[in-house]
Design an enzyme around this catalytic site. Structure first.
Site, PDB file in Angstrom:
ATOM      1  CB  SER A  74    -101.113  31.067   7.074  1.00 19.14           C
ATOM      2  OG  SER A  74    -101.442  30.650   8.371  1.00 19.14           O
ATOM      3  CG  HIS A 134    -105.886  28.741   7.216  1.00 22.64           C
ATOM      4  ND1 HIS A 134    -105.723  30.092   6.988  1.00 22.64           N
ATOM      5  CD2 HIS A 134    -104.691  28.292   7.708  1.00 22.64           C
ATOM      6  CE1 HIS A 134    -104.479  30.447   7.311  1.00 22.64           C
ATOM      7  NE2 HIS A 134    -103.841  29.383   7.749  1.00 22.64           N
ATOM      8  CG  ASP A 159    -107.338  32.941   5.962  1.00 23.64           C
ATOM      9  OD1 ASP A 159    -108.024  33.851   6.463  1.00 23.64           O
ATOM     10  OD2 ASP A 159    -107.764  31.790   5.798  1.00 23.64           O
TER      11      ASP A 159
END
Length: 408
Positions: A248, A326, A271
């Site tokens: 992330s 996620h 991600d």
């Protein structure tokens, strides 16, 4: 296959041939220093303990702030849900000096901290890597801390000179906690996040410098009192084989680091959240990158920014693991029951063990290819091309016609 009923809750241990040890290192107690959790191949000790997954209750407070819930209630609930979990590693175990290990620096996501990706870090260490999970101090972690020297005064109230760091003990230091900082409404988000990602990149380079010094046999002043013998690590890191991984915001950190620090040979971005990065970031990275995406997190502008990194000369790959969310990459997914997991988006429809296994194998195959490792990770090369069960090449996000070529 799709159900997580077969596993009891807990962080999975490594599947590789090495037993994994773990320590925390904080060098230079100030906010400028390095703070990381180190996972490494270790020598088994008869009497050993496993560290708690969430090491201090302050992290619960930070998670509460991040989730915008009351600290008191969240502290109670999180402690109840997660307080008893430990990490399946041998705490403070002796380092296994056995040839040279490649190195991975790992960068956490927004609201996380150094222990939250232990499943990934343990698996990679069990395959013969040293893994350094940085705890970022850019205020993107739920919580983190450093130390300040206590001002000492004599009986007349005059300040005494501060001893040098090498003679400071923990009782002469005072803990300072830094909690997650949300950006204010009305404030522009890009400059705020961009400033953070640059600090994160610097912290990854600092971690690499620290491990370079350890590898040279330079003495480390660790704030934490451990038995660990750092001299066993001398000449045991292959510093020509260094990769960077992150999830992330940590995925953005991977790209920022690759654009600045030439010692990182390749990157794996889980991600990746591209927003914090400058629009021309793709012009400044000359290294191979593997993007591993979840099915549910990505959106068009984020994917288009990733696709700007497509290259005909440098390997850039993107794959998507279907059935994932996620939060399929951090440890919460292994520690949360089905109902609460689905309710809070901590679990996808795929068994989290299968999902993380695909992600780890693709990462290992990619690192073998681009770090020149002599291992058997190439058995998973097909995953890099998005071939296999539960994965697709490129993205599940519909792209405008000109961009529909997948990142191959």
């Amino acid at each position: 296959m799709g159900h997580g009923g077969s596993h009891s809750l807990g962080i999975p241990s490594g599947k590789g041939p090495h037993l994994v040890g773990c320590i925390d290192i904080m060098t230079d107690h100030t906010i400028q220093g390095s703070f990381l959790r180190l996972y490494y191949p270790c020598v088994h000790r008869e009497k050993h303990q496993q560290p708690l997954w969430i090491p201090r209750h302050e992290y619960y407070n930070g998670l509460a702030d991040f989730l915008k819930y009351s600290r008191t209630i969240t502290d109670y609930i999180l402690k109840h849900l997660y307080g008893s979990y430990s990490v399946p590693v041998e705490w403070d175990a002796p380092f296994k000096s056995d040839g040279k290990y490649p190195l991975v620096i790992f960068s956490h996501g927004l609201g996380a901290f150094r222990t939250v990706y232990s499943a990934i870090c343990i698996e990679i260490a069990s395959r013969g890597f040293v893994v350094a999970a940085v705890e970022h101090r850019d205020r993107s972690a739920s919580a983190t801390y450093y130390f300040e020297e206590k001002t000492r005064t004599n009986s007349e109230g005059e300040q005494l000179s501060i001893p040098t760091i090498s003679t400071l003990t923990l009782d002469q230091l005072e803990e300072k906690w830094l909690y997650y900082k949300p950006y204010k409404r009305g404030e522009k988000e890009f400059p705020f996040r961009n400033h953070q990602v640059h600090q994160r990149g610097e912290e990854c380079t600092r971690a690499l410098n620290l491990l370079t010094n350890i590898n040279k046999g330079i003495m480390v002043q660790n704030v934490f009192p451990l038995d660990f013998d750092f001299s066993k690590m001398k000449d045991c890191l292959d510093l020509c084989k260094v990769a960077i991984m992150g999830h992330s915001f940590g995925g953005a950190t991977v790209l920022d680091s690759l654009s600045k620090e030439l010692r990182f040979s390749c990157g794996v971005a889980l991600d990746a959240w591209m927003f914090p990065l400058e629009d021309d970031i793709h012009t400044r990275i000359q290294k191979p990158i593997l993007f591993i995406n979840s099915e549910k997190f990505q959106w068009l502008t984020n994917i288009l920014k990733i696709k700007q990194l497509d290259s005909t000369t440098i390997q850039r790959k993107m794959i998507t693991i279907m059935g994932t969310v996620h939060q399929s990459f951090p440890d919460f997914t292994f520690l949360t029951g089905h109902f609460i997991g689905r309710m809070f988006g901590l679990k996808g429809t795929i068994d989290p063990h299968i999902a993380i296994d695909i992600s780890n194998k693709a990462s290992l195959a990619f690192m073998q290819r681009h770090l020149g490792l002599q291992q058997d990770f190439d058995q998973w090369d097909a995953l890099i091309d998005g071939k296999g069960e539960h994965i697709i090449p490129g993205t599940n996000i519909p792209l405008p016609p000109s961009n529909s070529q997948s990142t191959q």
